[in-house]
Design a protein around this motif. Structure first.
Motif, PDB file in Angstrom:
ATOM      1  N   PHE A 407       0.700  -1.150   0.124  1.00 28.50           N
ATOM      2  CA  PHE A 407       0.205  -0.018   0.268  1.00 28.50           C
ATOM      3  C   PHE A 407       0.847   1.260  -0.043  1.00 28.50           C
ATOM      4  N   ASN A 408       1.844   1.187   0.380  1.00 27.99           N
ATOM      5  CA  ASN A 408       3.077   2.191   0.313  1.00 27.99           C
ATOM      6  C   ASN A 408       3.392   2.534  -1.116  1.00 27.99           C
ATOM      7  N   ASN A 410       1.342   1.374  -3.518  1.00 26.72           N
ATOM      8  CA  ASN A 410       0.055   1.772  -4.454  1.00 26.72           C
ATOM      9  C   ASN A 410      -1.047   2.245  -3.744  1.00 26.72           C
ATOM     10  N   LYS A 411      -1.130   3.432  -3.643  1.00 24.72           N
ATOM     11  CA  LYS A 411      -1.985   4.288  -2.986  1.00 24.72           C
ATOM     12  C   LYS A 411      -3.360   4.248  -3.401  1.00 24.72           C
ATOM     13  N   ASN A 415      -7.405   3.925   3.956  1.00 23.66           N
ATOM     14  CA  ASN A 415      -6.855   4.802   5.216  1.00 23.66           C
ATOM     15  C   ASN A 415      -5.603   4.200   5.994  1.00 23.66           C
ATOM     16  N   THR A 419      -3.712   0.299   6.402  1.00 20.06           N
ATOM     17  CA  THR A 419      -2.425  -0.039   5.556  1.00 20.06           C
ATOM     18  C   THR A 419      -1.255   0.099   6.309  1.00 20.06           C
TER      19      THR A 419
END
Length: 499
Positions: A407-408, A410-411, A415, A419
């Motif tokens: 998630f860092n 692939n934003k 919230n 993540t």
């Protein structure tokens, strides 16, 4: 950025739309085998662990796994794959570690299935007789294999009936005990006071309770495995995950609290020892504790029913883990990390080749244990259940790290709590849990070195204990190195888990 989607061939595609939220929850709760955990693990956690505060240990472990579920559910919105754990690790940490983690996951599911086979056969041989343990085990093995080749929703219906009976028995007994109040009345503070829960420290008695609590939760993570076969994976998988973990946590904490209440918080250790002693050996018959409480507060018929439901609980777990292992092999076959025939499905949409291979492996191990006359419970059950929980917690730690990394990079709309915060908190809890499981492995797996008191000494393992506790880490390392040195780029694997 444009992503090319490669459609899988029909014969390598699991049937979609078979399972809803409740169907997946049936598989997951069945895998947790609540009645087996309450009869086998709770008495040990009470006597060797933190006494009346054992229910609090189950609650804290459940909260830790709920935190894990936050990131896990968020990841399920991005990835729908029958090999959920390795797909998640692959997305976040690369295909090499993803592939390596898949082999550890398969080890975990095969190990826990073998453990249950041993317990099932040993229990029937002791209660019914007529046949040796391995014959009862092979009868279950045949039936589980056949059911795994049917449509997944058929298995869900079978598990649903068995699980509802099991849950009803536990809830009715717990409510009856709490309504009565037991010999000392309801004492919530004795079981859920943080000081009491941590009494003895994580390296002492509290650590023993936490280790057995972690071992009781294995199987909850299987929700995402069934994503491809669910009606709406992006909606169903998160809901099923939260519901399954919530149900298991509440059930375990409630039942353990009722057991403490039924015996009296101040004398629960002594009473548990008294009820579980067989032939002068304390905790030799831990199931007798819950059965005695059911007889006292509900009636003898409930104890009889529970004795039957323990067997159905074990069978439900066998079917659940057969499905989980088969789907991992299927996903690896489809991804090219294992032979392609493993990705074949039958007309009913079940991963037939992978299910048969799963059964062949477990059947061979059962035959080896029978041939060398090893004990189905003391050896097969304890060895493999200890191995399985160490392996699965290792992979859960990797999943937490993978979620944060993924998630860092692939934003999205997720919230910060989903993540970063929840995965970090879960990872901390799981690392502590893994240490406790490994340091108390002798107690969990019955592999204590000669002359060592496992209640006071950590890491006192026999040679077989060291082999079992190190195996998941060795397999992870070997899998990573093999994937790293492989000259084939394995585009199918990349497409399946990284695209």
């Amino acid at each position: 950025m444009t992503t090319t989607h490669i459609e899988a061939e029909p014969e390598t595609t699991l049937h979609k739309g078979r399972l809803g939220v409740i169907g997946i929850v049936f598989f997951v709760v069945a895998a947790a085998a609540p009645l087996v955990g309450m009869t086998g693990a709770v008495p040990v956690a009470i006597v060797l662990g933190n006494g009346a505060a054992a229910p609090g240990a189950y609650l804290i472990v459940g909260i830790t796994l709920l935190l894990f579920s936050v990131g896990y559910a968020a990841m399920s919105q991005r990835v729908t794959n029958a090999g959920a754990f390795f797909a998640y690790v692959g997305r976040g940490l690369g295909k090499h570690l993803g592939t390596a983690s898949a082999f550890v996951s398969i080890l975990a599911y095969l190990a826990i299935q073998l453990a249950i086979y041993g317990f099932f056969g040993g229990l029937l041989a002791a209660q019914v007789g007529l046949l040796p343990w391995w014959a009862w085990t092979l009868l279950a093995w045949v039936l589980v294999t056949l059911l795994s080749l049917l449509s997944v929703d058929v298995g869900a219906k079978v598990l649903g009936v068995l699980m509802l009976l099991e849950l009803t028995a536990l809830i009715v007994t717990s409510v009856a005990i709490l309504a009565n109040g037991g010999p000392e009345g309801i004492d919530v503070w004795a079981s859920f006071n943080p000081t009491a829960i941590l009494a003895g420290g994580l390296t002492g008695s509290a650590g023993i309770a936490f280790a057995f609590a972690f071992a009781s939760f294995i199987g909850f993570e299987a929700t995402a495995i069934y994503g491809e076969e669910s009606k709406d994976p992006k909606r169903v998988v998160p809901r099923a995950t939260y519901l399954a973990v919530g149900v298991i946590t509440v059930l375990f904490a409630l039942t353990a609290f009722a057991m403490v209440t039924g015996m009296g918080a101040s004398s629960v250790v002594e009473k548990t020892v008294e009820l579980s002693t067989l032939n002068g050996v304390p905790l030799a018959d831990p199931a007798a504790v819950l059965f005695a409480l059911a007889t006292q507060y509900v009636g003898p018929w409930m104890a009889t029913l529970m004795g039957i439901l323990v067997l159905s609980s074990l069978f439900a777990g066998l079917l659940a883990f057969q499905n989980a292992a088969g789907r991992y092999l299927f996903a690896l076959g489809r991804g090219g990390a294992l032979p392609a025939p493993l990705s074949h499905v039958n007309p009913r949409g079940a991963p037939s080749t992978a299910s048969v291979v799963t059964s062949v492996v477990t059947g061979l191990v059962i035959a080896v244990f029978a041939l060398f006359q090893l004990d189905p419970v003391l050896n097969m059950f304890y060895w493999f259940s200890g191995l399985a929980v160490v392996a699965i917690v290792l992979i859960e730690i990797l999943v937490c790290i993978a979620i944060i990394v993924y998630f860092n990079r692939n934003k999205g709309s997720e919230n910060l709590f989903q993540t970063v915060i929840a995965p970090i908190l879960a990872a901390i809890g799981l690392v502590i849990g893994e240490y406790l499981l490994m340091s108390r492995f002798g107690l969990l797996a019955g592999t204590v070195a000669e002359g060592i008191d496992p209640t006071t000494t950590s890491w006192g393992l026999s040679p077989i204990g060291w082999v079992l506790v190190a195996l998941p880490f060795a397999l992870l390392t070997a899998g990573y190195v093999l994937s790293l040195v492989s000259h084939s780029e394995n585009e199918e694997l990349v497409t399946d888990i990284l695209s």
